[in-house]
Design a protein around this motif. Structure first.
Motif, PDB file in Angstrom:
ATOM      1  N   MET A   4      -6.106 -18.731 -34.201  1.00 25.62           N
ATOM      2  CA  MET A   4      -4.946 -18.511 -35.024  1.00 25.62           C
ATOM      3  C   MET A   4      -5.386 -17.845 -36.325  1.00 25.62           C
ATOM      4  O   MET A   4      -6.362 -18.250 -36.941  1.00 25.62           O
ATOM      5  CB  MET A   4      -4.240 -19.835 -35.326  1.00 25.62           C
ATOM      6  N   TYR A   5      -4.668 -16.834 -36.720  1.00 25.43           N
ATOM      7  CA  TYR A   5      -4.952 -16.102 -37.948  1.00 25.43           C
ATOM      8  C   TYR A   5      -4.364 -16.872 -39.121  1.00 25.43           C
ATOM      9  O   TYR A   5      -3.216 -17.304 -39.081  1.00 25.43           O
ATOM     10  CB  TYR A   5      -4.347 -14.694 -37.865  1.00 25.43           C
ATOM     11  N   ASN A   6      -5.139 -17.056 -40.176  1.00 19.11           N
ATOM     12  CA  ASN A   6      -4.684 -17.805 -41.340  1.00 19.11           C
ATOM     13  C   ASN A   6      -4.002 -16.863 -42.332  1.00 19.11           C
ATOM     14  O   ASN A   6      -4.665 -16.073 -42.993  1.00 19.11           O
ATOM     15  CB  ASN A   6      -5.872 -18.514 -41.999  1.00 19.11           C
ATOM     16  N   LEU A   7      -2.681 -16.937 -42.400  1.00 16.35           N
ATOM     17  CA  LEU A   7      -1.902 -16.081 -43.293  1.00 16.35           C
ATOM     18  C   LEU A   7      -1.815 -16.692 -44.681  1.00 16.35           C
ATOM     19  O   LEU A   7      -1.535 -17.877 -44.816  1.00 16.35           O
ATOM     20  CB  LEU A   7      -0.467 -15.930 -42.769  1.00 16.35           C
ATOM     21  N   ASP A   8      -2.020 -15.861 -45.685  1.00 19.05           N
ATOM     22  CA  ASP A   8      -1.708 -16.316 -47.033  1.00 19.05           C
ATOM     23  C   ASP A   8      -0.315 -15.804 -47.396  1.00 19.05           C
ATOM     24  O   ASP A   8       0.345 -15.137 -46.599  1.00 19.05           O
ATOM     25  CB  ASP A   8      -2.784 -15.896 -48.045  1.00 19.05           C
ATOM     26  N   GLU A   9       0.132 -16.111 -48.603  1.00 19.33           N
ATOM     27  CA  GLU A   9       1.492 -15.759 -48.996  1.00 19.33           C
ATOM     28  C   GLU A   9       1.721 -14.243 -49.016  1.00 19.33           C
ATOM     29  O   GLU A   9       2.782 -13.763 -48.614  1.00 19.33           O
ATOM     30  CB  GLU A   9       1.819 -16.357 -50.370  1.00 19.33           C
ATOM     31  N   THR A  10       0.723 -13.488 -49.433  1.00 17.50           N
ATOM     32  CA  THR A  10       0.859 -12.025 -49.474  1.00 17.50           C
ATOM     33  C   THR A  10       0.961 -11.450 -48.062  1.00 17.50           C
ATOM     34  O   THR A  10       1.791 -10.578 -47.800  1.00 17.50           O
ATOM     35  CB  THR A  10      -0.307 -11.392 -50.253  1.00 17.50           C
ATOM     36  N   ASP A  11       0.114 -11.933 -47.158  1.00 18.73           N
ATOM     37  CA  ASP A  11       0.212 -11.497 -45.755  1.00 18.73           C
ATOM     38  C   ASP A  11       1.599 -11.795 -45.202  1.00 18.73           C
ATOM     39  O   ASP A  11       2.207 -10.967 -44.519  1.00 18.73           O
ATOM     40  CB  ASP A  11      -0.828 -12.213 -44.878  1.00 18.73           C
ATOM     41  N   ALA A  12       2.106 -12.986 -45.492  1.00 20.91           N
ATOM     42  CA  ALA A  12       3.427 -13.386 -44.998  1.00 20.91           C
ATOM     43  C   ALA A  12       4.516 -12.469 -45.550  1.00 20.91           C
ATOM     44  O   ALA A  12       5.435 -12.074 -44.825  1.00 20.91           O
ATOM     45  CB  ALA A  12       3.715 -14.839 -45.374  1.00 20.91           C
ATOM     46  N   LYS A  13       4.399 -12.106 -46.812  1.00 18.30           N
ATOM     47  CA  LYS A  13       5.385 -11.205 -47.410  1.00 18.30           C
ATOM     48  C   LYS A  13       5.307  -9.811 -46.785  1.00 18.30           C
ATOM     49  O   LYS A  13       6.340  -9.177 -46.536  1.00 18.30           O
ATOM     50  CB  LYS A  13       5.185 -11.121 -48.920  1.00 18.30           C
ATOM     51  N   ILE A  14       4.098  -9.331 -46.536  1.00 19.41           N
ATOM     52  CA  ILE A  14       3.928  -8.027 -45.872  1.00 19.41           C
ATOM     53  C   ILE A  14       4.585  -8.060 -44.498  1.00 19.41           C
ATOM     54  O   ILE A  14       5.335  -7.153 -44.133  1.00 19.41           O
ATOM     55  CB  ILE A  14       2.432  -7.656 -45.759  1.00 19.41           C
ATOM     56  N   LEU A  15       4.318  -9.115 -43.730  1.00 17.29           N
ATOM     57  CA  LEU A  15       4.901  -9.229 -42.388  1.00 17.29           C
ATOM     58  C   LEU A  15       6.429  -9.297 -42.463  1.00 17.29           C
ATOM     59  O   LEU A  15       7.121  -8.684 -41.652  1.00 17.29           O
ATOM     60  CB  LEU A  15       4.338 -10.444 -41.661  1.00 17.29           C
ATOM     61  N   HIS A  16       6.941 -10.042 -43.427  1.00 17.93           N
ATOM     62  CA  HIS A  16       8.391 -10.133 -43.584  1.00 17.93           C
ATOM     63  C   HIS A  16       8.988  -8.743 -43.835  1.00 17.93           C
ATOM     64  O   HIS A  16       9.965  -8.355 -43.185  1.00 17.93           O
ATOM     65  CB  HIS A  16       8.734 -11.092 -44.725  1.00 17.93           C
ATOM     66  N   LEU A  17       8.413  -8.008 -44.759  1.00 17.27           N
ATOM     67  CA  LEU A  17       8.925  -6.679 -45.089  1.00 17.27           C
ATOM     68  C   LEU A  17       8.830  -5.729 -43.900  1.00 17.27           C
ATOM     69  O   LEU A  17       9.770  -4.974 -43.616  1.00 17.27           O
ATOM     70  CB  LEU A  17       8.174  -6.106 -46.300  1.00 17.27           C
ATOM     71  N   LEU A  18       7.705  -5.742 -43.192  1.00 18.17           N
ATOM     72  CA  LEU A  18       7.542  -4.839 -42.046  1.00 18.17           C
ATOM     73  C   LEU A  18       8.455  -5.211 -40.879  1.00 18.17           C
ATOM     74  O   LEU A  18       8.881  -4.334 -40.135  1.00 18.17           O
ATOM     75  CB  LEU A  18       6.079  -4.793 -41.594  1.00 18.17           C
ATOM     76  N   GLN A  19       8.760  -6.498 -40.734  1.00 17.81           N
ATOM     77  CA  GLN A  19       9.698  -6.894 -39.683  1.00 17.81           C
ATOM     78  C   GLN A  19      11.117  -6.452 -40.010  1.00 17.81           C
ATOM     79  O   GLN A  19      11.916  -6.226 -39.105  1.00 17.81           O
ATOM     80  CB  GLN A  19       9.660  -8.409 -39.461  1.00 17.81           C
ATOM     81  N   GLN A  20      11.417  -6.311 -41.275  1.00 22.01           N
ATOM     82  CA  GLN A  20      12.735  -5.809 -41.668  1.00 22.01           C
ATOM     83  C   GLN A  20      12.809  -4.295 -41.529  1.00 22.01           C
ATOM     84  O   GLN A  20      13.860  -3.748 -41.191  1.00 22.01           O
ATOM     85  CB  GLN A  20      13.057  -6.222 -43.115  1.00 22.01           C
ATOM     86  N   ASP A  21      11.700  -3.606 -41.811  1.00 21.13           N
ATOM     87  CA  ASP A  21      11.670  -2.147 -41.745  1.00 21.13           C
ATOM     88  C   ASP A  21      10.231  -1.684 -41.526  1.00 21.13           C
ATOM     89  O   ASP A  21       9.447  -1.566 -42.475  1.00 21.13           O
ATOM     90  CB  ASP A  21      12.225  -1.541 -43.041  1.00 21.13           C
TER      91      ASP A  21
END
Length: 158
Positions: free
Chosen positions: A1-18
């Motif tokens: 399992m990849y350990n996401l930090d808050e910045t990674d999570a925000k990047i993923l959130h933004l890319l999933q939106q667009d």
């Protein structure tokens, strides 16, 4: 399992939106400089967290008006027969998703076609030609309430 930090999570959130957001746009939205954002996105891609980028097509606008979920029970549960089934089903363009499930059925297929007539052809000619199918049970979607491909990454984080 990849350990996401808050910045990674925000990047993923933004890319999933667009997913068309450029690194410069991501860095502006995150208030970070270009290079760290670029390196994080590349690392997420390299680690397989980001598997691929796709365009989501409105199925009804391209004539795919019928969605069905098809439960499949196999007659025989040997490794060879299971692998044959999976190989055959993954090659069928009508099958959008396939899940190996527990319970009364072995597999759940999400099938998208033009109409009921095409579904009947799919069921009789394609699924019906597979040697190891014991039974099928179809459920037809009358309306989509929620359809999302985005995973929540920020839950519980401030």
């Amino acid at each position: 399992m990849y350990n996401l930090d808050e910045t990674d999570a925000k990047i993923l959130h933004l890319l999933q939106q667009d997913a068309t957001l450029k690194t410069r746009e991501l860095s502006e939205k995150l208030n970070l400089s270009y290079t760290p954002v670029y390196e994080r996105v590349r690392r997420l891609e390299k680690e397989g967290v980001i598997r691929k980028y796709v365009a989501l097509v409105d199925r009804e606008k391209v004539g795919k008006k019928l969605m069905a979920f098809c439960n499949i029970a196999l007659k025989e549960h040997s490794k060879n027969m299971g692998e044959k089934f999976v190989k055959a089903v993954t090659a069928m363009p009508e099958v959008m998703e396939c899940f190996n499930i527990s319970g009364d059925y072995d597999f759940l297929l999400k099938v998208v076609v033009d109409d009921m007539s095409q579904y009947q052809q799919f069921l009789m000619q394609k699924l019906g030609s597979l040697e190891n199918i014991g039974s099928t049970h179809s459920l037809f979607v009358m309306g989509e309430i929620k359809n999302s491909s985005a995973l929540e990454m920020l839950s519980g984080k401030k």
